[in-house]
Design a protein around this motif. Structure first.
Motif, PDB file in Angstrom:
ATOM      1  N   PHE A   1       3.715   2.680  -7.463  1.00 29.85           N
ATOM      2  CA  PHE A   1       3.193   3.895  -6.833  1.00 29.85           C
ATOM      3  C   PHE A   1       4.324   4.909  -6.693  1.00 29.85           C
ATOM      4  O   PHE A   1       5.501   4.579  -6.830  1.00 29.85           O
TER       5      PHE A   1
ATOM      6  N   THR B   1      -4.590  -2.586 -12.356  1.00 32.75           N
ATOM      7  CA  THR B   1      -5.112  -2.586 -10.988  1.00 32.75           C
ATOM      8  C   THR B   1      -5.157  -4.017 -10.465  1.00 32.75           C
ATOM      9  O   THR B   1      -5.762  -4.898 -11.089  1.00 32.75           O
TER      10      THR B   1
ATOM     11  N   TRP C   1      -7.707   1.271   5.804  1.00 29.37           N
ATOM     12  CA  TRP C   1      -8.512   0.979   4.622  1.00 29.37           C
ATOM     13  C   TRP C   1      -8.876  -0.500   4.635  1.00 29.37           C
ATOM     14  O   TRP C   1      -8.154  -1.309   5.210  1.00 29.37           O
TER      15      TRP C   1
ATOM     16  N   CYS D   1      -5.600  -4.444  -6.871  1.00 35.10           N
ATOM     17  CA  CYS D   1      -6.321  -4.395  -5.597  1.00 35.10           C
ATOM     18  C   CYS D   1      -7.077  -3.080  -5.514  1.00 35.10           C
ATOM     19  O   CYS D   1      -6.590  -2.043  -5.982  1.00 35.10           O
TER      20      CYS D   1
ATOM     21  N   VAL E   1       0.866  -1.171   0.000  1.00 30.78           N
ATOM     22  CA  VAL E   1       0.000   0.000   0.000  1.00 30.78           C
ATOM     23  C   VAL E   1       0.910   1.230   0.000  1.00 30.78           C
ATOM     24  O   VAL E   1       1.888   1.279   0.752  1.00 30.78           O
ATOM     25  N   PRO E   2       0.663   2.233  -0.863  1.00 27.90           N
ATOM     26  CA  PRO E   2       1.545   3.407  -0.932  1.00 27.90           C
ATOM     27  C   PRO E   2       1.845   3.998   0.442  1.00 27.90           C
ATOM     28  O   PRO E   2       0.969   4.067   1.310  1.00 27.90           O
TER      29      PRO E   2
ATOM     30  N   LYS F   1      -9.644   3.459  -3.589  1.00 26.68           N
ATOM     31  CA  LYS F   1      -8.300   3.709  -4.127  1.00 26.68           C
ATOM     32  C   LYS F   1      -7.855   2.455  -4.861  1.00 26.68           C
ATOM     33  O   LYS F   1      -7.873   1.353  -4.296  1.00 26.68           O
ATOM     34  N   GLU F   2      -7.511   2.625  -6.139  1.00 32.74           N
ATOM     35  CA  GLU F   2      -7.040   1.497  -6.939  1.00 32.74           C
ATOM     36  C   GLU F   2      -5.519   1.369  -6.807  1.00 32.74           C
ATOM     37  O   GLU F   2      -4.798   2.361  -6.941  1.00 32.74           O
ATOM     38  N   LEU F   3      -5.063   0.168  -6.528  1.00 34.36           N
ATOM     39  CA  LEU F   3      -3.637  -0.082  -6.363  1.00 34.36           C
ATOM     40  C   LEU F   3      -3.108  -0.926  -7.508  1.00 34.36           C
ATOM     41  O   LEU F   3      -3.687  -1.976  -7.828  1.00 34.36           O
ATOM     42  N   SER F   4      -2.022  -0.469  -8.134  1.00 35.85           N
ATOM     43  CA  SER F   4      -1.287  -1.291  -9.097  1.00 35.85           C
ATOM     44  C   SER F   4       0.016  -1.717  -8.436  1.00 35.85           C
ATOM     45  O   SER F   4       0.215  -1.517  -7.234  1.00 35.85           O
TER      46      SER F   4
ATOM     47  N   THR G   1      -0.327   6.801   2.132  1.00 34.23           N
ATOM     48  CA  THR G   1      -1.741   6.544   2.411  1.00 34.23           C
ATOM     49  C   THR G   1      -2.043   6.834   3.886  1.00 34.23           C
ATOM     50  O   THR G   1      -1.327   6.359   4.774  1.00 34.23           O
TER      51      THR G   1
END
Length: 575
Positions: A194, A176, A160, A178, A152-153, A188-191, A156
């Protein structure tokens, strides 16, 4: 979000003044539009609606009235799988790809994606409904010999919940994988990629620990006499030609770090070329393959724009913190922080700030301290320990260790490896001066014994200085024996033959065995008749020790030579 725009009102080298309307913050990225080029810059000061920007490109052609666009984003780097083996500039542009696109002479205003556009085999590590925070792992991908964690960035905020997560399979690095949601209903879309601001330290760990575990370099004089700790800091000042670059190669190749990051921030282009040529050819003793497979190189030579030198240091340490967050030990070698400080001095002069000593900015010490403080050993939230060790070389003019950059660095580092022109001219390598240098860390050999051996070395040097005045004839036999003991310690332990495949690498177990035998020889009282006998005895003993260095550890030959060394000096011990 509305794009904030402005226009150029003043140009002073690579310092540009911009009038703007709206909200702009310090360290924000902006682009000056010059014809078809968009030149990247960073806001370093804001005063009454005027932003001062340092431009990371050659500023030719910029004129008053040119439009400027502010991005609203801080100066950042991209983090994700595919960073290892790469060669970047200070702005994280992949230099080999830039060369393919631009040829031998790089064009300004060309910025490429640092993360290669490819697919990775993703394995999820969370389930729908799990709670995550910044720095938590949502999945993993294999990257070379490492398991690269997709996190996770780091910027953040708050907790979440995982709304969706893809199954195991192959996905594009920018797809994406997650989706997370917070209690406000924001998604929030995670690739796998980041961004992270380079001037914000990554602090997504449980606890910062004291650096107490030695970072083994397999260089005897460092590991035993001047140790470096995992998560510690050290600096290597020295004049031109004293062997800083070769020492860096040895530390990178043989250290107990998992990842090596080399930041060539302003060194001469020839030295950077040497690094780029030799690193891929260095064999990694851990894997038997190329050392580049666990290395990242950030290079800004002295022929590139001055401002980019500062960015390369911060880019490198941000990448190091990223891999530390995965539970790895990272070694960052910055070469050289003097060039970075010179870039700060140049920019400070253009900002018309009050100068400090030798015209360096008054905040030189605090800036250098903030950089080295990003090193550290930490305990992560899952209980693993990881570290970033920072070693910076300093290139003081004329080898003067009293100049401001060296002195500012010495106040914050835990070990000082001062290279000596005198020792390098005498072909004593590594040319680290054993009496001027120091370390606050514990090494692989008992500290009390090391200090006793160092006292013999100091006394030997004093006698040597005296002999230059009164001659060998005016020296007592007792003093002459102490002088020879110091020369023996220097020749057989502090020096190392990097061209010998056995002696070039000395593991900690071997260092302890060799030091114990040498310490025993140094602390014995010998029955020797005159200076001729003393000289002949210590010359032969030195040769026996050097022959011992040429045998493989824990073999019959090693043990036989050790017995030969012991028998030789014990035969002359006084009753």
């Amino acid at each position: 979000m509305d794009i904030i725009t402005g226009h150029v009102t003043g140009v002073n080298g690579n310092l540009i003044k911009v009038d703007f309307e709206g909200s702009v913050r310090k360290n924000e990225v902006g682009y000056i539009i010059v014809g078809d080029n968009r030149l990247k810059g960073e806001v370093i000061r804001i005063n009454n609606g005027v932003a001062s920007m340092q431009i990371y490109e050659m500023s030719d052609g910029i004129k008053v009235g040119d439009p400027v666009e502010f991005t609203g984003e801080l100066m950042s780097v991209e983090l994700g799988p595919g960073l290892l083996t790469q060669v970047f500039d200070g702005l994280q542009n992949p230099l080999p790809k830039l060369a393919e696109q631009c040829g031998f002479f790089l064009e300004r205003g060309v910025y490429l994606d640092p993360i290669p556009d490819r697919d990775w085999d993703f394995t999820p590590k969370v389930q729908v409904g799990d709670t995550v925070v910044a720095g938590d792992t949502v999945g993993t991908v294999p990257e070379g010999i490492f398991t690269h964690q997709i996190m996770v960035p780091f910027t953040t905020k708050g907790e979440w919940k995982v709304k969706s997560i893809v199954g195991e399979g192959s996905y594009n690095v920018r797809s994406t994988v997650c989706v997370i949601t917070n209690d406000k209903g924001e998604d929030k879309e995670l690739s796998m990629v980041f961004s992270q601001p380079i001037k914000q330290a990554v602090k997504n760990y449980e606890e910062r620990l004291r650096p107490d575990e030695p970072m083994v370099t397999k260089i005897r004089c460092i590991d035993a006499f001047l140790p470096v700790a995992k998560g510690g800091t050290f600096c290597v000042p020295g004049p031109f030609g004293a062997g800083k670059t070769v020492l860096q190669h040895l530390e990178a190749k043989n250290s107990s770090a998992d990842i090596v990051i080399v930041a060539a921030c302003g060194e001469r282009a020839g030295e950077v070329v040497e690094v780029l040529k030799e690193f891929p050819e260095l064999e990694d003793p851990k894997t038997g393959r190329s050392l580049m497979e666990r290395t990242i190189i950030i290079c800004n030579t002295s022929s590139m724009p001055v401002a980019a030198r500062e960015a390369s240091c911060y880019t490198a340490v941000t990448l190091a913190e990223y891999y530390r967050q995965m539970g790895l030990d990272v070694l960052l070698l910055a070469d050289s922080t003097s060039r970075w400080a010179q870039a700060m001095r140049e920019m400070s002069g253009r900002l018309e700030e009050i100068p400090g000593e030798e015209a360096f900015p008054a905040y030189l010490e605090s800036t250098i301290a903030a950089f080295y403080e990003r090193a550290g050993k930490v305990r992560l939230k899952d209980g693993r320990t990881a570290s970033v060790t920072i070693g910076g070389t300093v290139s003081p003019a004329g080898g003067n260790f009293e100049e401001p950059v060296t002195q500012a660095t010495l106040k914050v580092v835990g070990a000082f490896h001062g290279l000596s022109r005198e020792r390098s001219d005498a072909r004593k390598y590594p040319a680290i001066h054993p009496m001027d240098s120091w370390s606050k860390y514990d090494g692989v050999v008992d500290r009390a014994r090391v200090e006793e051996a160092r006292s013999i070395l100091i006394r030997s040097n004093e006698i040597n200085q005296m002999m230059k005045v009164v001659g060998e004839e005016g020296t007592s036999s007792e003093d002459y024996i102490i002088y020879q003991k110091g020369e023996l310690l220097d020749a057989v332990y502090l020096q190392q033959n990097s061209f010998d495949p056995i002696d070039a690498v000395c593991p900690p177990e071997r260092q302890r065995v060799e030091f114990d035998r040498l310490y025993d020889a140094l602390t014995k009282t010998y029955s020797l008749e005159d200076k001729k006998d003393i000289r002949a005895f210590f010359n032969q003993l030195r040769q026996e020790f050097l022959d011992w260095h040429g045998t493989y550890f824990e073999t019959p030959e090693f043990e036989a030579q050790e017995k030969k060394v012991t028998d030789f000096y014990m035969a002359k011990v006084a009753d």
